[in-house]
Design an enzyme around this catalytic site. Structure first.
Site, PDB file in Angstrom:
ATOM      1  N   VAL A  10       1.444  -3.481   4.203  1.00  0.00           N
ATOM      2  CA  VAL A  10       1.342  -4.680   5.035  1.00  0.00           C
ATOM      3  C   VAL A  10       2.542  -5.610   4.929  1.00  0.00           C
ATOM      4  O   VAL A  10       2.608  -6.612   5.640  1.00  0.00           O
ATOM      5  CB  VAL A  10       0.036  -5.459   4.740  1.00  0.00           C
ATOM      6  CG1 VAL A  10      -1.176  -4.656   5.152  1.00  0.00           C
ATOM      7  CG2 VAL A  10      -0.034  -5.882   3.283  1.00  0.00           C
TER       8      VAL A  10
ATOM      9  N   TYR B 109      -3.821  -3.474  -9.987  1.00  0.00           N
ATOM     10  CA  TYR B 109      -3.610  -3.081  -8.597  1.00  0.00           C
ATOM     11  C   TYR B 109      -2.772  -4.129  -7.863  1.00  0.00           C
ATOM     12  O   TYR B 109      -1.852  -3.791  -7.104  1.00  0.00           O
ATOM     13  CB  TYR B 109      -4.959  -2.880  -7.907  1.00  0.00           C
ATOM     14  CG  TYR B 109      -4.863  -2.693  -6.415  1.00  0.00           C
ATOM     15  CD1 TYR B 109      -4.312  -1.542  -5.870  1.00  0.00           C
ATOM     16  CD2 TYR B 109      -5.315  -3.692  -5.541  1.00  0.00           C
ATOM     17  CE1 TYR B 109      -4.217  -1.377  -4.498  1.00  0.00           C
ATOM     18  CE2 TYR B 109      -5.222  -3.533  -4.177  1.00  0.00           C
ATOM     19  CZ  TYR B 109      -4.668  -2.379  -3.661  1.00  0.00           C
ATOM     20  OH  TYR B 109      -4.567  -2.228  -2.300  1.00  0.00           O
TER      21      TYR B 109
ATOM     22  N   TYR C 153      -4.292   4.643   7.981  1.00  0.00           N
ATOM     23  CA  TYR C 153      -5.594   3.990   8.153  1.00  0.00           C
ATOM     24  C   TYR C 153      -6.323   4.500   9.394  1.00  0.00           C
ATOM     25  O   TYR C 153      -6.314   5.692   9.686  1.00  0.00           O
ATOM     26  CB  TYR C 153      -5.422   2.467   8.173  1.00  0.00           C
ATOM     27  CG  TYR C 153      -4.756   1.924   6.941  1.00  0.00           C
ATOM     28  CD1 TYR C 153      -5.250   2.224   5.677  1.00  0.00           C
ATOM     29  CD2 TYR C 153      -3.633   1.113   7.032  1.00  0.00           C
ATOM     30  CE1 TYR C 153      -4.639   1.727   4.537  1.00  0.00           C
ATOM     31  CE2 TYR C 153      -3.013   0.599   5.890  1.00  0.00           C
ATOM     32  CZ  TYR C 153      -3.520   0.919   4.655  1.00  0.00           C
ATOM     33  OH  TYR C 153      -2.920   0.425   3.529  1.00  0.00           O
TER      34      TYR C 153
ATOM     35  N   LYS D 116       0.200   3.399  -3.025  1.00  0.00           N
ATOM     36  CA  LYS D 116      -1.049   4.126  -3.262  1.00  0.00           C
ATOM     37  C   LYS D 116      -0.881   5.632  -3.442  1.00  0.00           C
ATOM     38  O   LYS D 116      -1.434   6.205  -4.393  1.00  0.00           O
ATOM     39  CB  LYS D 116      -2.035   3.829  -2.124  1.00  0.00           C
ATOM     40  CG  LYS D 116      -2.529   2.388  -2.103  1.00  0.00           C
ATOM     41  CD  LYS D 116      -3.363   2.103  -0.851  1.00  0.00           C
ATOM     42  CE  LYS D 116      -3.857   0.675  -0.824  1.00  0.00           C
ATOM     43  NZ  LYS D 116      -4.573   0.346   0.422  1.00  0.00           N
TER      44      LYS D 116
ATOM     45  N   SER E 150       0.799  -1.229   0.000  1.00  0.00           N
ATOM     46  CA  SER E 150       0.000   0.000   0.000  1.00  0.00           C
ATOM     47  C   SER E 150       0.829   1.275   0.000  1.00  0.00           C
ATOM     48  O   SER E 150       0.277   2.373  -0.181  1.00  0.00           O
ATOM     49  CB  SER E 150      -0.949   0.009   1.198  1.00  0.00           C
ATOM     50  OG  SER E 150      -1.968  -0.942   1.030  1.00  0.00           O
TER      51      SER E 150
END
Length: 389
Positions: free
Chosen positions: A258, A188, A240, A66, A63
């Site tokens: 992660v 993705y 998050y 992103k 991530s």
């Protein structure tokens, strides 16, 4: 060992024994990660990078990709068009939550999975191969070198990615995602499986910190406005549902992944990256968080600390009657400011008959300990001294 490297090594040593959290196991390839790995890298405005720990170890970007894909799409399509497809508000929910606006179907922001899939769907490309190639090329420009996809991690993500496929089809039902959802979600997965090191990630963070200019290659990857927009989003949404606590304790725009990576940045100062695979309940690296808390305190990195001329202290040069060259500093001297001062000193051609060099820091309103350590070490190598009192 130079003082900054020693400082970074000491921080890693202090947190190395922490064993809270667990390696991500919902993607089988990630479950195979060596939980003992720990690495840290910092990149300054002139492109110099200091990396310690397991700095050569590659890991999938996950991530952390992103914000960079969001930046590429923002630069290509413009803010208004992109925000028709995705919002910019904190979700307050886990990264894989179904956080969609009731009226529009837009995901809450681009840093959760639904929003990232929507953004990846905006990357130009007629098929999976073309879209994936554009994304990897963009990530490579941020890193300053050619990156590749870990095909084993990609296959593992794809084999276990039914929730993300469901998100893609849900976005398609709202007409947020155009075209074949399969292409967007597989692109993705490949985006997340791109291999990086902590040095790569610190350079990527530095590119955002310095207004879209890669500090190593000098390439203008994105516009300054796009960099500002992305950093703003990272400040509120990057960690998050732990973003509020992060901003309070660390105070840096950041993004986690992660696989155990975290990038953070101090605008106009430097980019930083840490990697340690054990994760907390929010999906953020436990030891990575501790490392960056320490660095934030010791280097004065918190974005809401009071600062004056943090990145560019004023420099004056005088020659005393005995031939001593006296370099005076005023304002505030941070870690990145120290690097710029040293670059200026290296650019001064000291005549052979100058008997001594003195760097006088008594005019500084604030002097960070790490900056003083760097300055003392480097000025000492030039045969000079730093005058503090």
């Amino acid at each position: 060992m130079d003082p900054v490297t020693q400082l970074l090594e000491d921080v890693l040593a202090d947190v190395r024994g922490e064993d809270a959290g667990a390696v991500a196991d919902y993607i089988p390839e990630l479950a195979r990660a060596d939980a003992s790995r720990l690495a840290l890298a910092v990149t300054g405005p002139a492109g110099g990078t200091i990396a310690v720990g397991d700095a050569d170890a590659e890991f999938s970007i996950q991530s952390i990709s992103k914000p960079f894909v969001f930046a590429l799409v923002l630069d290509a399509l413009g803010r208004d068009e992109v925000l028709r497809h995705v919002g910019v508000e904190p979700s307050g929910e886990p990264f894989n939550a179904i956080s969609l606006e009731e009226s529009t179907g837009r995901p809450a922001n681009p840093l959760i999975n639904a929003g990232a899939i929507a953004v990846t769907g905006l990357v130009p490309g007629t098929d999976l191969e073309e879209r994936s190639a554009r994304i990897v090329a963009g990530l490579s420009a941020f890193a300053g070198r050619s990156l590749t996809v870990d095909e084993d991690v990609y296959a593992s993500e794809s084999a276990t990615g039914e929730r993300n496929r469901a998100l893609a089809h849900l976005l398609r039902s709202y007409d947020i995602l155009h075209g074949d959802p399969h292409v967007s979600v597989e692109a993705y997965f490949r985006q997340c499986a791109t291999l990086v090191t902590v040095t790569d990630v610190s350079v990527m963070a530095g590119t955002l910190a310095f207004g879209g200019r890669n500090p190593v290659t000098g390439e203008k990857v994105i516009s300054a406005r796009t960099a500002r927009d992305v950093v703003s989003l990272m400040t509120s949404c990057g960690m998050y549902d732990g973003s509020g606590s992060w901003l309070l304790r660390v105070g840096l725009p950041a993004k986690s992944g992660v696989s155990g990576g975290i990038l953070a940045l101090a605008p106009s100062q430097f980019g930083v990256a840490v990697m340690s695979p054990r994760l907390d309940v929010h999906g953020n690296s436990t030891r990575g968080r501790l490392v960056l808390e320490r660095l934030s305190d010791e280097l004065g990195m918190h974005v809401f600390d009071q600062h004056t001329a943090i990145a560019t202290p004023r420099v004056s040069v005088e020659h005393d009657s005995d031939g001593t060259m006296r370099v005076g500093l005023e304002g505030e001297l941070s870690f990145s400011g120290a690097e710029r001062v040293l670059a200026a000193l290296r650019g001064i051609e000291v005549a052979a008959d100058v008997p001594h060099l003195v760097v006088d820091v008594r005019g500084l309103s604030q002097l960070h300990p790490a900056a003083l350590a760097v300055l003392r070490a480097q000025v000492g190598r030039l045969g000079g001294e730093v005058r503090v009192d």
